[in-house]
Motif scaffolding. Structure first.
Motif, PDB file in Angstrom:
ATOM      1  N   ARG A 108       0.938  -1.167   0.072  1.00  0.00           N
ATOM      2  CA  ARG A 108      -0.117   0.062  -0.100  1.00  0.00           C
ATOM      3  C   ARG A 108       0.760   1.234   0.157  1.00  0.00           C
ATOM      4  N   MET A 109       1.778   1.360   0.822  1.00  0.00           N
ATOM      5  CA  MET A 109       2.820   2.591   0.854  1.00  0.00           C
ATOM      6  C   MET A 109       3.563   2.602  -0.446  1.00  0.00           C
ATOM      7  N   TYR A 110       3.899   1.424  -1.107  1.00  0.00           N
ATOM      8  CA  TYR A 110       4.718   1.503  -2.278  1.00  0.00           C
ATOM      9  C   TYR A 110       4.227   2.001  -3.508  1.00  0.00           C
ATOM     10  N   VAL A 111       2.738   1.932  -3.424  1.00  0.00           N
ATOM     11  CA  VAL A 111       2.112   2.210  -4.600  1.00  0.00           C
ATOM     12  C   VAL A 111       1.392   3.368  -4.232  1.00  0.00           C
ATOM     13  N   ASP A 112       1.336   4.140  -3.205  1.00  0.00           N
ATOM     14  CA  ASP A 112       0.626   5.170  -2.893  1.00  0.00           C
ATOM     15  C   ASP A 112       1.026   6.331  -3.857  1.00  0.00           C
ATOM     16  N   LEU A 113       0.036   6.819  -4.468  1.00  0.00           N
ATOM     17  CA  LEU A 113       0.129   7.808  -5.669  1.00  0.00           C
ATOM     18  C   LEU A 113       0.917   9.179  -5.399  1.00  0.00           C
ATOM     19  N   ARG A 114       0.383   9.675  -4.263  1.00  0.00           N
ATOM     20  CA  ARG A 114       1.070  11.013  -3.884  1.00  0.00           C
ATOM     21  C   ARG A 114       2.747  10.878  -3.253  1.00  0.00           C
ATOM     22  N   ASN A 115       3.129   9.663  -3.341  1.00  0.00           N
ATOM     23  CA  ASN A 115       4.500   9.483  -2.844  1.00  0.00           C
ATOM     24  C   ASN A 115       5.368   9.376  -4.165  1.00  0.00           C
ATOM     25  N   LEU A 116       4.731   9.239  -5.559  1.00  0.00           N
ATOM     26  CA  LEU A 116       5.328   8.835  -6.759  1.00  0.00           C
ATOM     27  C   LEU A 116       5.235  10.228  -7.608  1.00  0.00           C
ATOM     28  N   SER A 117       6.384  10.621  -8.332  1.00  0.00           N
ATOM     29  CA  SER A 117       6.479  11.646  -8.997  1.00  0.00           C
ATOM     30  C   SER A 117       7.359  11.380 -10.261  1.00  0.00           C
ATOM     31  N   ILE A 118       7.236  12.058 -11.472  1.00  0.00           N
ATOM     32  CA  ILE A 118       7.989  11.625 -12.606  1.00  0.00           C
ATOM     33  C   ILE A 118       9.457  12.553 -12.500  1.00  0.00           C
ATOM     34  N   SER A 119      10.350  11.631 -12.654  1.00  0.00           N
ATOM     35  CA  SER A 119      11.728  12.119 -12.836  1.00  0.00           C
ATOM     36  C   SER A 119      12.658  11.830 -13.828  1.00  0.00           C
ATOM     37  N   VAL A 120      13.624  12.620 -14.174  1.00  0.00           N
ATOM     38  CA  VAL A 120      14.556  11.808 -15.275  1.00  0.00           C
ATOM     39  C   VAL A 120      15.337  10.732 -14.453  1.00  0.00           C
ATOM     40  N   GLY A 121      15.176   9.569 -15.480  1.00  0.00           N
ATOM     41  CA  GLY A 121      15.774   8.389 -14.877  1.00  0.00           C
ATOM     42  C   GLY A 121      16.985   8.416 -14.063  1.00  0.00           C
ATOM     43  N   GLU A 122      17.845   9.364 -14.738  1.00  0.00           N
ATOM     44  CA  GLU A 122      19.432   9.136 -14.340  1.00  0.00           C
ATOM     45  C   GLU A 122      19.253   9.809 -12.896  1.00  0.00           C
ATOM     46  N   TYR A 123      18.553  11.000 -12.773  1.00  0.00           N
ATOM     47  CA  TYR A 123      18.709  11.796 -11.274  1.00  0.00           C
ATOM     48  C   TYR A 123      18.067  10.776 -10.482  1.00  0.00           C
ATOM     49  N   ASN A 124      16.756   9.922 -10.696  1.00  0.00           N
ATOM     50  CA  ASN A 124      16.318   9.188  -9.821  1.00  0.00           C
ATOM     51  C   ASN A 124      17.353   7.993  -9.405  1.00  0.00           C
ATOM     52  N   ALA A 125      18.122   7.496 -10.369  1.00  0.00           N
ATOM     53  CA  ALA A 125      19.046   6.571  -9.948  1.00  0.00           C
ATOM     54  C   ALA A 125      20.205   7.183  -9.064  1.00  0.00           C
ATOM     55  N   ASP A 126      20.578   8.407  -9.263  1.00  0.00           N
ATOM     56  CA  ASP A 126      21.735   9.040  -8.392  1.00  0.00           C
ATOM     57  C   ASP A 126      20.998   9.373  -7.303  1.00  0.00           C
ATOM     58  N   ARG A 127      19.965   9.848  -7.005  1.00  0.00           N
ATOM     59  CA  ARG A 127      19.385  10.266  -5.704  1.00  0.00           C
ATOM     60  C   ARG A 127      19.169   9.090  -4.683  1.00  0.00           C
ATOM     61  N   SER A 128      19.028   7.829  -5.535  1.00  0.00           N
ATOM     62  CA  SER A 128      18.801   6.446  -4.797  1.00  0.00           C
ATOM     63  C   SER A 128      17.816   6.768  -3.616  1.00  0.00           C
ATOM     64  N   ASN A 129      18.408   6.110  -2.448  1.00  0.00           N
ATOM     65  CA  ASN A 129      17.678   6.290  -1.198  1.00  0.00           C
ATOM     66  C   ASN A 129      18.213   7.344  -0.165  1.00  0.00           C
ATOM     67  N   TYR A 130      19.007   8.022  -0.956  1.00  0.00           N
ATOM     68  CA  TYR A 130      19.776   9.200  -0.054  1.00  0.00           C
ATOM     69  C   TYR A 130      18.610  10.125   0.729  1.00  0.00           C
ATOM     70  N   ARG A 131      18.983  10.689   1.909  1.00  0.00           N
ATOM     71  CA  ARG A 131      17.944  11.462   2.530  1.00  0.00           C
ATOM     72  C   ARG A 131      18.210  12.787   1.916  1.00  0.00           C
ATOM     73  N   PHE A 132      16.961  13.799   1.989  1.00  0.00           N
ATOM     74  CA  PHE A 132      17.197  15.029   1.620  1.00  0.00           C
ATOM     75  C   PHE A 132      17.771  16.024   2.854  1.00  0.00           C
ATOM     76  N   THR A 133      18.631  16.868   2.302  1.00  0.00           N
ATOM     77  CA  THR A 133      19.038  17.863   3.168  1.00  0.00           C
ATOM     78  C   THR A 133      19.341  19.180   2.363  1.00  0.00           C
ATOM     79  N   ALA A 134      19.966  20.068   2.967  1.00  0.00           N
ATOM     80  CA  ALA A 134      20.566  21.371   2.305  1.00  0.00           C
ATOM     81  C   ALA A 134      22.143  21.108   2.176  1.00  0.00           C
ATOM     82  N   LEU A 135      22.539  21.265   0.548  1.00  0.00           N
ATOM     83  CA  LEU A 135      23.983  21.125   0.172  1.00  0.00           C
ATOM     84  C   LEU A 135      24.346  22.299  -0.458  1.00  0.00           C
TER      85      LEU A 135
END
Length: 315
Positions: free
Chosen positions: A117-144
């Motif tokens: 249910r969590m995995y397919v929750d539509l609100r948590n899914l957004s369209i991204s460039v595939g390479e950025y999606n791969a590079d972001r991986s499961n990294y946490r968000f922060t200020a850089l």
């Protein structure tokens, strides 16, 4: 402001008309058909880099890299395609669950209804460039602030050494309100440092016109709102999660089919003429079609992959 958004949404959407997606494939199809169908050539573009794309096939798409100045870092094939990224990573959704310890994402998707249910929750899914999606991986968000851009003009950053990422300013508010929604709805823990960051982003980056419209479309598809988007709730440090998305699971009311087994041991029946499929429970027309028109499937995902859609009268 958020209260006005909530009134606006409720006034437009009086009743939900769709059921939750069961598989990731269904989720992608629902997003294309009901949420992002006209956003591929918009000003906002893909969530992190603002790229436009051309739809291809059922739910895939080819990225127009020139539209956003994106430069390939290391993965040309993934840079050319859109992907449906989990804003709160799948690892964050599942790594504390027993199913993850016994087989990771694949095992959780197959065996754990709560994770599915969590995995397919539509609100948590957004369209991204595939390479950025791969590079972001499961990294946490922060200020850089000291991290250089690595994907041409794409304003979102990735720091591989810190295992961290920073979305572009345009996406920060949406990201924050998605984090609040997912953690509250599915009772997920969030560190105090992450809470503070998301609270700042939520305050500094209020909903854009597109985020408001996205929420309106999500409400029509899912039948419930993001309370942190509409103003029904606000996040404060030490927030107590409600866990609304898991309550009916614990009470046994949510029945979701395993990807590897047929529902209740019965088969799903598709009508080869109408390309509509019916479940053995909850679908009044399951026995109505002529035997010579029936096509059998083991799972809903199998039916969807074959080009079938769920019957509209299924409960």
């Amino acid at each position: 402001m958020k209260a006005l958004i909530y009134i606006f949404l409720i006034a437009i959407v009086a009743q939900a008309h769709a059921e939750p997606a069961v598989s990731f494939g269904q989720a992608k199809k629902a997003l294309k058909e009901h949420v992002y169908y006209d956003r591929n050539q918009s000003e906002f573009g893909t969530i992190y880099c603002g790229c436009n794309w051309e739809w291809k096939g059922r739910s895939s798409g080819r990225v127009d890299l020139r539209s956003c100045g994106f430069e390939v870092r290391a993965r040309p094939s993934r840079a050319k395609r859109i992907e449906y990224e989990h804003i709160v990573p799948a690892h964050s959704l599942g790594h504390l669950r027993q199913c993850w310890q016994q087989g990771g994402r694949k095992n959780c998707s197959r065996s754990d209804p709560a994770f599915r249910r969590m995995y397919v929750d539509l609100r948590n899914l957004s369209i991204s460039v595939g390479e950025y999606n791969a590079d972001r991986s499961n990294y946490r968000f922060t200020a850089l602030p000291g991290t250089a851009l690595q994907h041409g003009a794409c304003p979102s950053k990735v720091d591989f050494k810190q295992r961290a990422a920073e979305p572009r300013d345009t996406a920060k508010g949406l990201v924050a309100r998605t984090y609040f929604y997912m953690h509250d709805r599915y009772n997920l823990p969030m560190s105090k440092s992450q809470q503070r960051l998301m609270m700042v982003w939520d305050k500094n980056y209020p909903p854009s016109d597109w985020e408001i419209e996205r929420e309106r479309r999500m409400l029509r598809v899912t039948g419930h709102s993001n309370p942190f988007m509409t103003g029904e709730k606000s996040w404060k440090l030490g927030h107590k999660n409600e866990g609304a998305g898991l309550k009916d699971l614990s009470q046994g009311r949510f029945k979701v089919q395993s990807e590897s087994q047929a529902l209740n041991g019965d088969v799903i029946r598709g009508n080869k003429n109408s390309k509509v499929y019916h479940l053995p429970t909850g679908c009044p027309s399951y026995n109505a079609m002529a035997p010579h028109n029936r096509v059998k499937f083991k799972t809903e995902s199998e039916a969807v992959s074959a080009g079938y859609r769920k019957a509209g009268n299924c409960r």
